[in-house]
Design an enzyme around this catalytic site. Structure first.
Site, short mmCIF file in Angstrom:
data_model
loop_
_atom_site.label_atom_id
_atom_site.label_comp_id
_atom_site.label_asym_id
_atom_site.label_seq_id
_atom_site.Cartn_x
_atom_site.Cartn_y
_atom_site.Cartn_z
N SER A 55 0.62 -0.57 0.02
CA SER A 55 0.24 0.05 -0.02
C SER A 55 1.00 1.31 0.24
O SER A 55 2.10 1.13 -0.02
CB SER A 55 -1.11 0.11 0.85
OG SER A 55 -0.83 0.10 2.84
N TYR A 68 1.12 -2.04 11.17
CA TYR A 68 1.26 -2.03 9.76
C TYR A 68 2.42 -0.90 9.15
O TYR A 68 2.74 -1.61 7.92
CB TYR A 68 -0.22 -1.19 9.23
CG TYR A 68 -0.70 -1.08 8.60
CD1 TYR A 68 -2.24 -2.20 7.64
CD2 TYR A 68 -0.80 -0.20 7.09
CE1 TYR A 68 -2.19 -2.09 5.87
CE2 TYR A 68 -1.18 -0.12 5.86
CZ TYR A 68 -2.18 -1.00 5.18
OH TYR A 68 -3.17 -1.76 4.25
#
Length: 92
Positions: A55, A68
């Site tokens: 991402s 994350y």
């Protein structure tokens, strides 16, 4: 194709260690384990493709997303290392 992800949002001092472990395991370690097991088959075939979906957080950070962001940065490093290591085997 390594395409897994989970998220937990909390300040670092309140971030549960079990969430850290789970996020690192799913978002980063699973890609390593899947790739490690697939590579011998790809080498035997003389080619292969490994796809890792990350991402924007593989390139930049956001507050309160320590696990994350760390995992996605790690995933970017993992896939770059795989590319360098496996290019001579026609595995990209």
């Amino acid at each position: 194709v390594n395409n897994a992800g989970m998220q937990h949002v909390a300040p670092v001092e309140a971030f549960p260690p079990e969430k850290w472990d789970a996020i690192i395991a799913l978002n980063l370690s699973s890609a390593f384990h899947t790739s490690r097991l697939a590579v011998p088959h790809m080498k035997a075939a003389g080619w292969g493709r490994i796809i890792c979906t990350a991402s924007a957080h593989s390139l930049t950070a956001s507050p309160f997303k320590i696990a994350y962001v760390s995992a996605k940065h790690g995933l970017a490093g993992l896939v770059k290392t795989l590319a360098l290591e496996l290019a001579e085997h026609n595995i990209t």
